[in-house]
Design a protein around this motif. Structure first.
Motif, short mmCIF file in Angstrom:
data_model
loop_
_atom_site.label_atom_id
_atom_site.label_comp_id
_atom_site.label_asym_id
_atom_site.label_seq_id
_atom_site.Cartn_x
_atom_site.Cartn_y
_atom_site.Cartn_z
N MET A 5 0.81 -1.21 0.00
CA MET A 5 0.00 0.00 0.00
C MET A 5 0.85 1.27 0.00
N THR A 6 2.14 1.12 -0.15
CA THR A 6 3.01 2.28 -0.17
C THR A 6 3.76 2.36 -1.50
N ASP A 7 3.08 2.08 -2.58
CA ASP A 7 3.72 1.99 -3.88
C ASP A 7 3.74 3.33 -4.59
N ASN A 8 4.13 4.37 -3.86
CA ASN A 8 4.37 5.67 -4.47
C ASN A 8 3.15 6.16 -5.24
N TRP A 9 2.12 6.45 -4.50
CA TRP A 9 0.84 6.85 -5.07
C TRP A 9 0.99 8.07 -5.97
N PRO A 10 0.52 8.01 -7.21
CA PRO A 10 0.51 9.22 -8.04
C PRO A 10 -0.46 10.24 -7.45
N VAL A 11 -0.15 11.51 -7.68
CA VAL A 11 -0.96 12.57 -7.09
C VAL A 11 -2.41 12.47 -7.54
N SER A 12 -2.64 12.05 -8.77
CA SER A 12 -4.02 11.94 -9.28
C SER A 12 -4.84 10.92 -8.51
N ASP A 13 -4.17 9.92 -7.93
CA ASP A 13 -4.89 8.94 -7.11
C ASP A 13 -5.12 9.46 -5.69
N LEU A 14 -4.26 10.35 -5.24
CA LEU A 14 -4.42 10.92 -3.90
C LEU A 14 -5.46 12.02 -3.88
N LEU A 15 -5.46 12.85 -4.91
CA LEU A 15 -6.32 14.03 -4.93
C LEU A 15 -7.01 14.17 -6.28
N ASP A 16 -8.32 14.20 -6.25
CA ASP A 16 -9.13 14.47 -7.44
C ASP A 16 -10.34 15.27 -6.95
N ILE A 17 -10.10 16.56 -6.65
CA ILE A 17 -11.08 17.38 -5.94
C ILE A 17 -12.32 17.61 -6.81
N ARG A 18 -13.45 17.14 -6.32
CA ARG A 18 -14.71 17.31 -7.03
C ARG A 18 -15.73 18.11 -6.25
N ARG A 19 -15.46 18.33 -4.96
CA ARG A 19 -16.45 18.99 -4.09
C ARG A 19 -15.68 19.84 -3.08
N ILE A 20 -16.00 21.11 -3.01
CA ILE A 20 -15.34 22.02 -2.08
C ILE A 20 -16.37 22.56 -1.11
N TYR A 21 -16.17 22.28 0.17
CA TYR A 21 -17.01 22.84 1.23
C TYR A 21 -16.41 24.20 1.59
N LEU A 22 -17.16 25.25 1.36
CA LEU A 22 -16.61 26.60 1.37
C LEU A 22 -17.25 27.48 2.43
N GLU A 23 -16.44 28.05 3.31
CA GLU A 23 -16.87 29.18 4.12
C GLU A 23 -16.86 30.41 3.21
N PRO A 24 -17.97 31.10 3.04
CA PRO A 24 -18.00 32.23 2.09
C PRO A 24 -16.89 33.25 2.30
N ALA A 25 -16.49 33.49 3.55
CA ALA A 25 -15.44 34.47 3.81
C ALA A 25 -14.12 34.07 3.16
N ALA A 26 -13.89 32.76 3.03
CA ALA A 26 -12.64 32.30 2.41
C ALA A 26 -12.58 32.65 0.94
N ALA A 27 -13.73 32.68 0.28
CA ALA A 27 -13.77 32.98 -1.15
C ALA A 27 -13.44 34.43 -1.45
N GLU A 28 -13.48 35.27 -0.43
CA GLU A 28 -13.20 36.69 -0.63
C GLU A 28 -11.71 37.01 -0.50
N LEU A 29 -10.92 36.04 -0.04
CA LEU A 29 -9.50 36.27 0.18
C LEU A 29 -8.68 35.79 -1.02
N PRO A 30 -7.52 36.41 -1.26
CA PRO A 30 -6.71 36.02 -2.43
C PRO A 30 -6.38 34.53 -2.46
N ARG A 31 -5.99 33.95 -1.33
CA ARG A 31 -5.64 32.53 -1.33
C ARG A 31 -6.86 31.67 -1.62
N GLY A 32 -7.99 32.05 -1.08
CA GLY A 32 -9.22 31.31 -1.36
C GLY A 32 -9.56 31.35 -2.84
#
Length: 358
Positions: free
Chosen positions: A1-28
């Motif tokens: 289970m440690t076979d050097n997971w490609p990033v696409s298998d680790l992260l495939d963001i399809r849903r973002i739970y958002l605090e509205p205040a975060a969307a107003e900031l540059p990093r958000g």
């Protein structure tokens, strides 16, 4: 289970739970722009999101949640907590949660176990607070086990910064901040090799602690992580790039043949790194502490892990300050285990300074 997971298998963001205040900031805004096709779910708070928190009843969804969900929020409280063992202070977090799924991790039970990555968008406030805190400390008056000269700030207590850097530039901003703070350095442990960090020019002011354990244990316990061989192979490159690199032997799991496997790991480490890495290398050693609640949850999705983690024949119960029931190796016997491993280190890798072991 440690076979050097490609990033696409680790992260495939399809849903973002958002605090509205975060969307107003540059990093958000930057994070949202990286995932234009993700479904946005507005939430009042990044904490205790009903769809995520309390999903112990549906443990088989955890990995999917970790891969597909991201929480984007605003850090409300700024504190730098005294620590005194691995670091002098625990910095206010710029993220929590993880896309990896190590079976022994203590963090998930505080956020519903699935524990996907939460990114805090108010990075400017966090870095400003840290800079003020560092300058207030002044010059470190004396050496301690954290560092002989610098105040050490752990910037990744509840997340893996190398993986967080795949999501946002928060970690890079912290490395850049500490690069110009002559009395302090950042520190974080990681099980994920992210070579993008090699271009950041940390100038010795960030300490990366690569977590290592025998591959036989990692195959069962370190789920969705970079392989042990890959982590060792990265050490020289990170030293050459200007990082201070330590190793984190954690958790040490006692089982039949454990010490022989640690001897093999130390030999692999010794053969896999060069003189520059050896000259600055140090180790932290942390023997396993497990949690009764996490044990029960693990039985629902990864019972093989519990064959290693839950050993009533070797362990004693200890109630934590928050009331949780934890198990750890028995007093007296644990001391013998610690001595056996530190003696082995002195024999196989005598240059490897042990900062602390417990």
């Amino acid at each position: 289970m440690t076979d050097n997971w490609p990033v696409s298998d680790l992260l495939d963001i399809r849903r973002i739970y958002l605090e509205p205040a975060a969307a107003e900031l540059p990093r958000g805004k930057e994070v949202l722009a990286r995932h234009p096709d993700a479904t946005i779910v507005e939430v009042e708070s990044h904490q205790r999101i009903p769809e995520l928190y309390g999903d112990e009843t549906n443990v088989r969804r955890w990995v999917r949640i970790k891969r597909e969900a991201l929480v984007l929020g605003v850090k409300k409280t700024m504190t730098a907590r005294p620590n005194g063992r691995s670091a002098d202070f625990i910095a206010p977090s710029t993220a929590n949660g993880c896309a990896m799924a190590c079976a022994y991790c203590y963090v998930p039970r505080h956020k519903g176990y699935s524990n996907p990555i939460t990114v805090f968008a108010n990075i400017e406030r966090i870095t400003a607070y840290l800079e003020r805190h560092v300058r207030k400390q002044g010059v470190k008056p004396s050496a301690n086990e954290c560092d002989p000269l610098s105040w050490v700030y752990d910037i990744g207590e509840n997340s893996d910064c190398a993986l967080d850097a795949r999501i946002s530039d928060n970690v890079r901003d912290l490395v850049t901040l500490f690069r110009d703070l002559p009395t302090a350095k950042a520190s974080f442990a990681t099980k994920h090799v992210n070579r993008d960090l090699l271009d950041w020019d940390p100038r010795g002011r960030t300490r990366i602690r690569f977590s290592l354990m025998p591959p036989a244990d990692a195959k069962v316990l370190d789920i969705r992580t970079s392989g042990i061989a890959e982590r060792i192979a990265a050490i020289d490159d990170f030293v050459a790039a200007g990082y201070e690199v330590h190793v984190n032997f954690s958790p040490v799991v006692v089982r039949d043949g454990w010490l022989a496997d640690w001897a093999d790991l130390l030999d692999h480490l010794d053969a896999g790194i060069g003189a520059a890495a050896k000259q600055q290398l140090a180790a932290e050693i942390i023997f396993l502490t497990h949690n009764r609640g996490l044990h029960e949850v693990n039985l629902g999705w990864h019972p093989k892990a519990e064959d290693l983690l839950w050993r009533p024949d070797l362990q004693q119960v200890k109630r934590s300050q928050n009331g949780d029931l934890n198990v750890r190796y028995r007093t007296g016997e644990k001391g013998a285990y610690v001595r056996a491993l530190t003696d082995l280190i002195a024999e196989r890798t005598p240059y490897l300074r042990v900062r602390y072991a417990f």
